[in-house]
Design a protein around this motif. Sequence first.
Motif, PDB file in Angstrom:
ATOM      1  N   HIS A  66      41.462  60.475  43.381  1.00 44.06           N
ATOM      2  CA  HIS A  66      42.128  61.266  42.341  1.00 44.06           C
ATOM      3  C   HIS A  66      41.833  62.760  42.460  1.00 44.06           C
ATOM      4  CE1 HIS A  66      43.389  57.679  40.227  1.00 44.06           C
ATOM      5  NE2 HIS A  66      42.138  57.247  40.147  1.00 44.06           N
ATOM      6  N   SER A 286      44.756  57.760  48.976  1.00 42.88           N
ATOM      7  CA  SER A 286      45.731  58.202  47.967  1.00 42.88           C
ATOM      8  C   SER A 286      47.158  58.106  48.488  1.00 42.88           C
ATOM      9  CB  SER A 286      45.427  59.641  47.532  1.00 42.88           C
ATOM     10  OG  SER A 286      45.606  60.539  48.618  1.00 42.88           O
ATOM     11  N   PRO A 290      48.972  53.930  47.449  1.00 44.04           N
ATOM     12  CA  PRO A 290      49.320  54.809  46.327  1.00 44.04           C
ATOM     13  C   PRO A 290      49.343  54.092  44.972  1.00 44.04           C
ATOM     14  CG  PRO A 290      51.285  54.183  47.518  1.00 44.04           C
ATOM     15  CD  PRO A 290      50.132  53.623  48.292  1.00 44.04           C
ATOM     16  N   ASP A 291      49.372  54.925  43.919  1.00 47.24           N
ATOM     17  CA  ASP A 291      49.628  54.464  42.538  1.00 47.24           C
ATOM     18  C   ASP A 291      48.526  53.598  41.947  1.00 47.24           C
ATOM     19  OD1 ASP A 291      52.123  55.776  42.634  1.00 47.24           O
ATOM     20  OD2 ASP A 291      53.026  54.012  43.594  1.00 47.24           O
ATOM     21  N   LEU A 292      47.283  53.804  42.380  1.00 50.08           N
ATOM     22  CA  LEU A 292      46.176  53.127  41.707  1.00 50.08           C
ATOM     23  C   LEU A 292      45.778  53.963  40.491  1.00 50.08           C
ATOM     24  CD1 LEU A 292      43.895  52.049  44.707  1.00 50.08           C
ATOM     25  CD2 LEU A 292      45.562  50.670  43.460  1.00 50.08           C
ATOM     26  N   GLN A 293      45.746  53.352  39.338  1.00 53.26           N
ATOM     27  CA  GLN A 293      45.482  54.077  38.112  1.00 53.26           C
ATOM     28  C   GLN A 293      44.074  53.812  37.589  1.00 53.26           C
ATOM     29  OE1 GLN A 293      47.777  56.259  36.979  1.00 53.26           O
ATOM     30  NE2 GLN A 293      49.043  55.628  38.723  1.00 53.26           N
ATOM     31  N   SER A 297      41.119  52.514  41.077  1.00 52.46           N
ATOM     32  CA  SER A 297      40.801  53.259  42.307  1.00 52.46           C
ATOM     33  C   SER A 297      39.417  52.915  42.844  1.00 52.46           C
ATOM     34  CB  SER A 297      40.896  54.766  42.056  1.00 52.46           C
ATOM     35  OG  SER A 297      39.932  55.184  41.097  1.00 52.46           O
TER      36      SER A 297
END
Length: 492
Positions: A66, A286, A290-293, A297
Amino acid sequence: MTLAVLVLYLVLVLSVGLLGHRLFRGTGEDYFLASRTIGPFVLLMTLFGTHMTAFAMLGASGEAYHQGIGVFSLMASSSAFVVPVVFMFVGTRLWVLGKRHGFVTQVQFFRERWDSPSLGVGLFVLLVALLVPYLLIGVMGAGITFEAITDGLVPQWLGSLLICLVVAIYVVVGGVRSTSWANTLQALVFMTLGAVSVVIIFRHLGGLDGALKSVDPALLMHGSRIPATTLISYTFIPLSIGMFPHIFMHWLTAQRVETFKLAIVAYPICIAIVWVPSVLLGVAGSAAVPDLQGPASNAVLLRMISEFAPKVLAGLLGAGVFAAVMSSLDSQILSLSTLFTQDIVKRHASTEGAEERSVVRTGRWFVVALLVATYLLSLVSNRSIFRLGIWSFTGFASLFPIVVAALYWRRSTKQGAWAVLLTVAVLWTYFLSQAWATPGYTVASTGIMPVAVILAAAIVAMIVGSLLSPKPEPRVVNRFFSDGLTETKSKS
């Protein structure tokens, strides 16, 4: 195949840990301190393995996912400088005092330093409270690793349970010697396999340039997403190593004061070997995953290993993550067991007769109870590993003025120490309540991390509390500041 490799690794660690029992002498000092016989290389590996945990492997990669490469500056770069300094000026001096007075725990040291049994109890309670988030990191990291590497075949709850069982067996049987031997193996494993992970995954992604080509450029700009005030605040976090009970325990196991030399010199190299791969893989992840919230992560490194590494190799790389997890969890659990048996049981309960056997048996049962409690907490916790770690480190770093004052300020008093304990307890609880529901919380939205404020308040509390209270008795102070301390150190 991946699961088979992971199981074989756990069997190997268990076997190494159990070997330590063959040298067990049946005494409390041997169970809790290995009779102070640990040499330079094992001391380095066990200190490093104990310090890193899942925070460095999973937490750092998850945060870099992030925040970008600036995460390396948050902890790794400052730790490379601060930690060896703490070893040199705090660790070695505590070893000398521990050897001279027969201390087994840090609570014993602080209680005797200020001649205050009540201070010892208060410190014990606070140390346990601050270490709980750190314990959760290990148990959660183990479960996340098992679930991700096996593609869900082993759910998180079962993976956490297996690790707890393995750790419980070799810690209960062999004590700190088994823990040190197992940590040496595991530190070597996760250092080696972390570097291998970078090579294999980046090769699959087209090399370093190819892996980073599709990454958001902001993640590759140092500090672009991290305010300068936050970066500066994080430099205080590594001071936590001076107050970790598990680090204190391993310091006292050293054979002689010269044993610290290798750890002081080599620690920055070890940090780079682990943190550089973790941060780079997190940044590359990342784009690759993708798109790990939020807390999802935490598993980015494991997701990349599972997807881009052959099954057998994925098992080996997963074992590297296990190594980081278990090499901290065992020492943390054992250190709390040591505190409980030495500072609560032996002081407040009758263990006459078979005292040594009784103390060791109590310590073993406490290890089991603590692992059960931590495991149950891990089932209901869903927090970022990195942020859980930071909150634990914040509390311990804020207590650092206590150990500095105890070692270097003759005028410090138990009232000053109590002022620090109360200040840290109140402010840590307040800031945690403020940050619990606020991602990226900083003090008044200034970018300043709570650790900077709590540490400053703790320093003021120690100075004011000590100066406003009567001077300590010379008979107490001279035990810790007499010329005999220097003589003992030179002869050891």
